[in-house]
Write a protein that holds these residues in place. Structure first.
Motif, short mmCIF file in Angstrom:
data_model
loop_
_atom_site.label_atom_id
_atom_site.label_comp_id
_atom_site.label_asym_id
_atom_site.label_seq_id
_atom_site.Cartn_x
_atom_site.Cartn_y
_atom_site.Cartn_z
N ASP A 295 0.84 -1.22 0.00
CA ASP A 295 0.00 0.00 0.00
C ASP A 295 0.86 1.25 0.00
O ASP A 295 0.62 2.19 -0.76
CB ASP A 295 -0.88 0.04 1.26
CG ASP A 295 -2.14 -0.78 1.05
OD1 ASP A 295 -2.44 -1.08 -0.12
OD2 ASP A 295 -2.78 -1.13 2.06
N TYR A 296 1.85 1.23 0.89
CA TYR A 296 2.71 2.38 1.05
C TYR A 296 3.44 2.71 -0.26
O TYR A 296 3.48 3.86 -0.71
CB TYR A 296 3.72 2.11 2.19
CG TYR A 296 4.84 3.10 2.27
CD1 TYR A 296 4.63 4.41 2.70
CD2 TYR A 296 6.14 2.72 1.91
CE1 TYR A 296 5.67 5.32 2.77
CE2 TYR A 296 7.19 3.62 1.98
CZ TYR A 296 6.95 4.92 2.40
OH TYR A 296 7.99 5.82 2.46
N ALA A 299 1.07 3.91 -3.04
CA ALA A 299 0.69 5.31 -2.79
C ALA A 299 1.83 6.24 -3.21
O ALA A 299 1.59 7.29 -3.83
CB ALA A 299 0.35 5.50 -1.32
N ARG A 300 3.05 5.85 -2.93
CA ARG A 300 4.20 6.69 -3.33
C ARG A 300 4.28 6.80 -4.85
O ARG A 300 4.54 7.86 -5.40
CB ARG A 300 5.50 6.07 -2.81
CG ARG A 300 5.76 6.38 -1.35
CD ARG A 300 7.16 5.95 -0.97
NE ARG A 300 8.17 6.64 -1.74
CZ ARG A 300 9.46 6.33 -1.73
NH1 ARG A 300 9.89 5.33 -0.99
NH2 ARG A 300 10.33 7.01 -2.44
N LYS A 302 1.97 6.77 -6.90
CA LYS A 302 0.88 7.61 -7.42
C LYS A 302 1.04 9.08 -7.05
O LYS A 302 0.35 9.94 -7.59
CB LYS A 302 -0.47 7.09 -6.88
CG LYS A 302 -0.87 5.77 -7.53
CD LYS A 302 -1.80 4.93 -6.72
CE LYS A 302 -3.10 5.55 -6.33
NZ LYS A 302 -4.00 4.57 -5.67
N ASP A 303 1.95 9.35 -6.14
CA ASP A 303 2.13 10.71 -5.64
C ASP A 303 3.02 11.50 -6.62
O ASP A 303 4.19 11.19 -6.81
CB ASP A 303 2.79 10.64 -4.25
CG ASP A 303 3.00 12.01 -3.64
OD1 ASP A 303 2.75 13.02 -4.34
OD2 ASP A 303 3.44 12.07 -2.48
N ARG A 304 2.46 12.53 -7.22
CA ARG A 304 3.19 13.31 -8.23
C ARG A 304 4.41 14.03 -7.64
O ARG A 304 5.34 14.37 -8.36
CB ARG A 304 2.27 14.36 -8.84
CG ARG A 304 1.39 13.75 -9.92
CD ARG A 304 0.43 14.77 -10.46
NE ARG A 304 0.04 14.38 -11.80
CZ ARG A 304 0.49 14.96 -12.90
NH1 ARG A 304 1.34 15.94 -12.83
NH2 ARG A 304 0.10 14.55 -14.09
N ASP A 305 4.37 14.26 -6.32
CA ASP A 305 5.49 14.98 -5.70
C ASP A 305 6.62 14.02 -5.29
O ASP A 305 7.64 14.45 -4.76
CB ASP A 305 5.02 15.75 -4.46
CG ASP A 305 4.01 16.81 -4.84
OD1 ASP A 305 4.16 17.37 -5.94
OD2 ASP A 305 3.05 17.04 -4.07
N ASP A 306 6.38 12.74 -5.48
CA ASP A 306 7.40 11.75 -5.10
C ASP A 306 7.98 11.16 -6.39
O ASP A 306 7.24 10.67 -7.25
CB ASP A 306 6.71 10.63 -4.28
CG ASP A 306 7.70 9.66 -3.67
OD1 ASP A 306 8.78 9.47 -4.27
OD2 ASP A 306 7.40 9.09 -2.61
N ARG A 309 8.78 5.56 -8.77
CA ARG A 309 7.89 4.90 -9.75
C ARG A 309 7.97 3.41 -9.54
O ARG A 309 9.01 2.90 -9.09
CB ARG A 309 8.35 5.20 -11.18
CG ARG A 309 7.96 6.57 -11.63
CD ARG A 309 8.24 6.77 -13.09
NE ARG A 309 7.53 7.96 -13.54
CZ ARG A 309 7.32 8.27 -14.79
NH1 ARG A 309 7.77 7.49 -15.75
NH2 ARG A 309 6.66 9.36 -15.13
N ASP A 359 -6.14 -0.99 -9.53
CA ASP A 359 -6.04 0.40 -9.10
C ASP A 359 -6.31 1.34 -10.28
O ASP A 359 -5.64 1.24 -11.31
CB ASP A 359 -4.64 0.63 -8.54
CG ASP A 359 -4.52 1.94 -7.81
OD1 ASP A 359 -4.89 2.98 -8.39
OD2 ASP A 359 -4.06 1.94 -6.66
N TYR A 361 -5.59 4.39 -10.89
CA TYR A 361 -4.47 5.21 -11.35
C TYR A 361 -3.72 4.49 -12.47
O TYR A 361 -3.43 5.06 -13.53
CB TYR A 361 -3.52 5.49 -10.18
CG TYR A 361 -2.22 6.17 -10.58
CD1 TYR A 361 -2.08 7.56 -10.51
CD2 TYR A 361 -1.12 5.43 -11.04
CE1 TYR A 361 -0.88 8.17 -10.88
CE2 TYR A 361 0.06 6.03 -11.41
CZ TYR A 361 0.18 7.41 -11.33
OH TYR A 361 1.36 8.01 -11.70
#
Ligand code: CMC
Length: 437
Positions: A295-296, A299-300, A302-306, A309, A359, A361
């Protein structure tokens, strides 16, 4: 563009420069399959403007008859043959013949080709000394870049790139010698003796022999491992105008020698967004470690600021399952079963794939496993260390590079690759003397 590839009656695309009202009609070409292209060759001359396409997202850089990627359908053809059929019935050397010569060999042609490759596997003894110059902990891809480039210094006859016989000989040498260079790069990092190739072994067997044998005792190649290596080389053999194929075309367009050009492609392949992803996948799975941490990491991703990939997912052209990944996933099952082992990273990889496929995304963006996602699990099982994964990719891809290079040289439309730019620096200004700044 050859006549057969242009449609008849002649189709065109019109470009209008709204700022000046000038317009230009450009020819539209259709290939045998895949999207059509329009030829912007005359546009700069007539409108005085250029196209802008960072990452070549909408640009065909050449015409090619070697491989076709059908992104939406998840299809890959080598010279028209589906990768699944070649994977099932063919061998890597047969595919090398196909990619280089354009058609499948008959028995006699394949024997002659195999003989030639088998008898070019030795390296010049002087080249052995090159390995000693590297630090003991050098990445084997760094050694590959250096030693492949150094081949230019040993085959001065190969500089005559306009001679088809010379190009053919260079192709045979590169296919034959890369496994020797790769295995010796590994043995050097271990401080171990460099085994010479053995002519009675097949291509995949020979690579494993040079990777793992010792002069002190007989070494028996595991047939499951040899078959897996052959299939991995085959599935990596060519893939359209990817970054390293485009590199060899650009490097070769200056008429540089083939070894220097292949060395440039090896460097390009090394990057984690390209062939380096197979190594990055295993490091990522190790970092994830257990299913409760999926999950963690998802989520990372999918995070555009992270910048993180999911390695081994996504592809510029495939927006569907990469057909090579399907073949390799199946091979993974077979190899693990034959080795009677259960790799927890394989289980984790399958769980990650399952989660990603549910998912939104990833589904919305067409992100599926690519060729690099499962290949590392097979290589680990066989005993190939992680830092050699991209080297294995290199051995398989070399034929694709030199086939692309050969096609470029024989294409009468080829000229030196020289893109334009959109200049955003300062407009002309006058020099200010140091004392006045
Ligand atoms: N994980 C998370 N998000 C991703 C990933 C990924 N692996 N790949 C693409 N995306 C997202 C990306 O952030 C973008 O999102 P948004 O639309 O919100 O901006 C969208 O998907 C499209 O991505 P892109 O960067 O425009 O796609 P690209 O064609 O430029 O990049 C890629 C293709 C292969 C470089 C990229 O998918 C990637 O970095 N994948 C991971 C590295 C990898 O596995 N590379 C091996 C490629 S296959 C073997 C080879 O050709 O060498």
């Amino acid at each position: 563009m050859s006549k057969e590839q242009t449609s008849s009656p002649r189709e065109t695309v019109t470009i209008i420069d709204n700022s000046t009202g000038k317009q230009v009609e450009l020819p539209l070409y259709r290939g045998t399959e895949g999207p059509a292209v329009f030829d912007i060759g005359g546009m700069a001359k007539q409108l005085g403007i250029y196209t802008y396409d960072p990452g070549f997202r909408s640009t065909a850089s050449c015409q090619s008859a070697i491989s076709l990627i059908d992104g939406p359908a998840g299809r890959l053809l080598y010279r028209g043959y589906p990768i699944e059929q070649l994977a099932e019935h063919s061998s890597f050397l047969e595919v090398c013949y196909l990619l280089w010569y354009g058609s499948l060999p008959n028995q006699q042609e394949l024997e002659k080709f195999t003989y030639s490759i088998t008898h070019h596997t030795l390296l010049h003894e002087g080249l052995r000394e090159f390995f000693q110059g590297f630090r003991y902990d050098a990445h084997p891809m760094a050694i590959m870049v250096g030693v492949v480039g150094a081949l230019s210094a040993f085959y001065h006859d190969s500089l005559d790139i306009h001679n088809p016989k010379v190009r053919e000989l260079s192709a045979h040498r590169l296919i034959a010698k890369l496994p020797t260079i790769a295995a010796w790069a590994y043995r050097y990092s271990k401080g171990e003796p460099f085994p010479y190739p053995r002519n009675e072994l097949s291509y995949g067997e020979n690579f494993l022999h040079m990777m793992f044998s010792y002069p002190t005792e007989p070494y028996k190649v595991n047939p499951v491992a040899a078959k897996a290596m052959d299939l991995l080389f085959l599935t990596h053999a060519d893939h359209g105008q990817n970054a390293s194929a485009s590199t060899i075309r650009l490097a070769g367009s200056s008429q540089a020698n083939p070894y220097a050009c292949v060395s440039a492609s090896v460097g390009t392949l090394w990057g984690p967004a390209h062939g380096g992803a197979n190594e990055a996948v295993i490091r990522m799975l190790e970092e994830i470690g257990s299913p409760d941490r999926l999950d963690y990491f998802i989520a990372r991703a999918k995070d555009r600021d992270d910048p993180f990939r999911l390695m081994g997912f996504g592809h510029r052209v495939y927006k569907n399952y990469d057909p090579r990944a399907k073949i390799i996933k199946k091979l993974c099952d077979e190899v693990l079963a034959a080795y009677e082992t259960d790799d927890p990273l394989f289980t984790l990889a399958k769980q990650l794939e399952e989660r990603v496929q549910q998912d939104e995304y990833f589904v919305k963006r067409g992100l599926y496993p690519n060729v690099d996602f499962y290949s590392g699990i097979i290589l680990r099982t066989i005993g190939i260390p992680t830092n050699m994964f991209t080297v294995v990719f290199t051995i398989g891809r070399a034929i694709g590079w030199i086939a692309q290079w050969n096609e470029m040289i024989t294409d009468n439309q080829t000229s030196i690759g020289r893109p334009r730019q959109l200049y955003t620096g300062p407009a002309q200004r006058d020099y200010i003397p140091l004392a006045d700044r």
